[in-house]
Each structure stands twice: as structure tokens, then as C-alpha cells.
Design an enzyme around this catalytic site. Structure first.
Site, PDB file in Angstrom:
ATOM      1  N   ASP A 196     -16.178  38.434  36.082  1.00  0.00           N
ATOM      2  CA  ASP A 196     -15.891  39.189  34.855  1.00  0.00           C
ATOM      3  C   ASP A 196     -16.766  38.660  33.725  1.00  0.00           C
ATOM      4  O   ASP A 196     -16.896  37.441  33.541  1.00  0.00           O
ATOM      5  CB  ASP A 196     -14.413  39.055  34.491  1.00  0.00           C
ATOM      6  N   ILE A 197     -17.378  39.579  32.964  1.00  0.00           N
ATOM      7  CA  ILE A 197     -18.232  39.180  31.834  1.00  0.00           C
ATOM      8  C   ILE A 197     -17.347  38.729  30.674  1.00  0.00           C
ATOM      9  O   ILE A 197     -16.435  39.462  30.251  1.00  0.00           O
ATOM     10  CB  ILE A 197     -19.140  40.345  31.392  1.00  0.00           C
ATOM     11  N   GLU A 239     -16.264  45.850  33.285  1.00  0.00           N
ATOM     12  CA  GLU A 239     -17.271  44.782  33.330  1.00  0.00           C
ATOM     13  C   GLU A 239     -17.001  43.811  34.475  1.00  0.00           C
ATOM     14  O   GLU A 239     -17.484  42.682  34.469  1.00  0.00           O
ATOM     15  CB  GLU A 239     -17.298  44.025  31.988  1.00  0.00           C
TER      16      GLU A 239
END
Length: 322
Positions: A196-197, A239
Site C-alpha cells: 500500500d502506498i 493504491e
């Protein structure tokens, strides 16, 4: 009158090809000389064969690239029973003795992509067989090649996330099932990375959605560059990116995740002008999950732990923390 036996190619619950079986040898594959033709890059030219000797129906895998599955189990050779489901690529083929309940195209509107594909394939095959002139045959063969190439490209696009170029969630759901079944059959390790960003919303809010899209594309490329050809990378949603690592222990999976974490932090500054980091959760079969559902849930929980403990880090699932 004795029973009649068939191989039924199914698409969206509807029979799109029906191959009657009498004594003999029947080849399944994408080659023009196959008895049951399936035009797909996931299907080998001569993928599998069913042999009927009057008593038993034996299906054999013909050293195919992606394997042959019966009732979700990878096989080399299998004695078919009525109702068995054969999986080849993304296609389902049922072995039926006439007692199964299936819908046929003539009973419905013929408007599904799968039905159109097999109908076109049948017409091409019949037309090619009728041609006598060798030059016409060769030209027709080239036309068929162009059409098949176009269809393969369309099929590939259907499995692709348009923004990142990664595989999409729908395709991940299919491949993850196949990979998990294979790991169980071979009694081998299978690891999952959930990536996950970090603070992605603030990237969009501060720099705009164009920058956010660029960040997703670049990070997707960096993740792919850190993985092997045998690994599977997909955009899971938003994301979040998921990676399947076949034949990979928990320790090796953590090592891959740490490499991804470091590369993203270093390279985004050079490539985007801003430093972006990722958090990664790791879970491994069978150590952290004996079903695909539990494995995915635990990789997701490990990701949550990575974000909760400060982000920009890798966390392996730990039952004690759960």
C-alpha cells in the site's frame, strides 16, 4: 440405446461447444487439428487428450505449459466420471453423460463474447477445410492468424489495469486460485505481499491527481522490476498492489518485500521529484494460512500492522499480534 457422452465447453453457464465422444482419441488445444479447439494463449497447441476405449474415459495432460485440472486438482492422468469439471486456462469443460443440466445457445440469445468466439472459430475451421487451392489456404491461414492475434490482444487488455499496466483484480482472483491449488498439490510454499502506498491521499491533495497517477505507474514498474518472471503482480484496488510469490518461503518473501520497500523510497525521488514510501504485509502458505481466503486476510492484517506501526516498513503476519 446406450448412454451418450460429451465434452461440454462452458461459458457463462452456457454450452458453447459440444463434442460427442465415441471410441477414440480426442485432443483439446488451440491447434487447428484439435478435436476441441480453444483459442487462447493460456492453452497449449495440444494441451490435453481424452481417450475412450469403450469402458473408461481417461484424460491425460500433454505436457501443457499451464497444466490441466480436474475438479480443481492438477492432473497428469485421470479417469473421468460424469460431472467432472476440466479446467484448461480460464475455460471450463464438463464431462457429461447426458444427465447434466446445461443451457444451450439455441435456447438463449447468442450475444456473449465467449459464444461469439467459438462460433467464429468453428466457421473458420470449416471454411479452411473446404478450400482446395493451396494459395487460398495459405492466405486464409494468415487471415486467421491476424484475427486470433487481435482477439488475444483484446483478451489481454480485459485482464489489464488500464492505468498501471498490471493485471487487474478480476484476473488476480482467477490466478490466485490456480496458484494456491498448485502449491497445495506440490506441497510447496506460496507467499503473498500486500503493498500500500503511504499517505497517497496527501500526494493527490498536494500535487494533484496527475502526479498521483504517475506515482502509481512508477511504483508498479519498480515492483515488477523487483520480482521474478514467475511472480504475479496485480493492482488489487485503489493504491494497493498484491504480489504472488510461488515457491517462496516466508524469509525469502520478507527479503523481496524489503527490497521493494527500499527501491521505492530511493527511486521515487529520482523519478517523481518527491519521496514516496510503501508499507508491505507478508503471509505465507501454509505457515500463516491453509486456505487462500485466510492467507489473503493475514497478508492484509500484516499490512495493517505495518501502517499502524509507522508505515514505510515490512511486517510479516504474526498471530500473537492479531
Amino acid at each position: 440405446m446406450g448412454k451418450k457422452y460429451f465434452l461440454l465447453l462452458i461459458d457463462s453457464g452456457i454450452v458453447v461447444k459440444k463434442l460427442p465422444l465415441i471410441k477414440g482419441h480426442y485432443v483439446i488445444g488451440r491447434a487447428d487439428d484439435a478435436d476441441l479447439i480453444i483459442s487462447s494463449k493460456d492453452v497449449s497447441r495440444h494441451h490435453a487428450a481424452v481417450n475412450y476405449d469403450g469402458a473408461d474415459f481417461i484424460i491425460k495432460d500433454l505436457n501443457s505449459t499451464n497444466g490441466t485440472f480436474v475438479n480443481n486438482k492438477k492432473i497428469v492422468k485421470h479417469n473421468l466420471q460424469s460431472g467432472d469439471e476440466i479446467s484448461i486456462g480460464d475455460y471450463s469443460i464438463f464431462f457429461d453423460d447426458g444427465s447434466g443440466s446445461f443451457s444451450y445457445p439455441e435456447e438463449t440469445e447468442i450475444n456473449r463474447k465467449g459464444q461469439e468466439t467459438v462460433i467464429i472459430d468453428d466457421k473458420f475451421t470449416r471454411l479452411k477445410q473446404k478450400l482446395k487451392d493451396e494459395n487460398l489456404k495459405a492466405e486464409f491461414g494468415r487471415i486467421i492468424g491476424v484475427v486470433k492475434k487481435s482477439r488475444r490482444r483484446l483478451s489481454s487488455l480485459a485482464n489489464e489495469d488500464k492505468l498501471t499496466g498490471l493485471h487487474n483484480r478480476q484476473y488476480f482472483d482467477k490466478i490466485s486460485r490456480t496458484q494456491f491449488i498448485e502449491a497445495k498439490e506440490k506441497d510447496s510454499k506460496l507467499s503473498i505481499l500486500f503493498i500500500d502506498i503511504d499517505h497517497f491521499k496527501s500526494v493527490n491533495d498536494t500535487y494533484g491527481h496527475k502526479k498521483g497517477d504517475d506515482a502509481l505507474k512508477i511504483i508498479a514498474q519498480l515492483i515488477c522490476a523487483s520480482c521474478r518472471k514467475s511472480d504475479f503482480v496485480a493492482r488489487y484496488g485503489g493504491e494497493e498492489i498484491v504480489v504472488i510469490l510461488p515457491n517462496t518461503t516466508s524469509r525469502d518473501a520478507v527479503s523481496v518485500a524489503q527490497e521493494i520497500n527500499n527501491i521505492v523510497a530511493k527511486q521515487t525521488i529520482k523519478l517523481l521529484g518527491i519521496r514516496i514510501t510503501v508499507s508491505i504485509g507478508v503471509a505465507t502458505y501454509p505457515d500463516e494460512g491453509t486456505t487462500l481466503k485466510s492467507l489473503l486476510e493475514r497478508a492484509d492484517k500484516a499490512l495493517y500492522q505495518a501502517k499502524k506501526s509507522g508505515r514505510n516498513r515490512v511486517c510479516k503476519f504474526d498471530e500473537a499480534r492479531d
